[in-house]
Scaffold this active site. Sequence first.
Site, PDB file in Angstrom:
ATOM      1  CB  VAL A   8       2.415  -8.675   2.955  1.00 11.95           C
ATOM      2  CG1 VAL A   8       1.257  -8.256   3.843  1.00 11.95           C
ATOM      3  CG2 VAL A   8       2.601 -10.180   2.981  1.00 11.95           C
ATOM      4  CB  SER A   9       6.295  -6.120   0.038  1.00 10.94           C
ATOM      5  OG  SER A   9       5.382  -5.225  -0.533  1.00 10.94           O
ATOM      6  CB  SER A  10       8.988  -8.928   2.904  1.00 13.35           C
ATOM      7  OG  SER A  10       8.664  -8.421   4.179  1.00 13.35           O
ATOM      8  CD  GLN A  13       5.538  -6.005   4.455  1.00 13.53           C
ATOM      9  OE1 GLN A  13       5.234  -6.565   3.412  1.00 13.53           O
ATOM     10  NE2 GLN A  13       5.753  -4.705   4.540  1.00 13.53           N
TER      11      GLN A  13
END
Length: 182
Positions: A8-10, A13
């Site tokens: 996931v990017s952040s 999330q």
Amino acid sequence: MTTAYLRVSSDKQTTQNQRFEIEEYAKRNGILVDEWVEEVISGTKHHSHRKLGRLIKRLRKDDTLILSELSRLSRNLMGIFSVLNVCMERGVRIIAIKERYELGNSIEAKVLAFAFALAAEIERNLISIRTREALARKRAEGVLLGRPKGKFLKLNGREDEIRQMLTPVSYTHLTLPTNSLV
């Protein structure tokens, strides 16, 4: 060896949905996942600067890499294709669940991989365009975006506590108990 890769990017999330999809796929197909590799990092970062890079170095012939979707590898065409190319040349089988493809070292698999990578990059660009358009609309409506300038809201009212934490501790006032063995 079968490895599942989740990204996931952040930290806002979660990988729970990806994990669920992979677990369900593995159950339906009688696959035992030996290792789970999870990370929170942007897909725009080169794979060599991520856990994914270390994972790829360990993968060997007849290993399997399971992903919820190819966009977990990278957010651009060349990034995805680079990872897929290395894996396919080593004889690593790649399973992309959402795309419903198993990619091996055939020319057909490479063509499919290229098509998926291109689709992932187009989708990323469309998301970026929609986000910019929405922000422009909000600005035009007069909505202030971002953190208020010059205000550190989490720290307001805690100045004394912060000063106290920053003050060096002096031990000169401490005395040892008289019954001390020292």
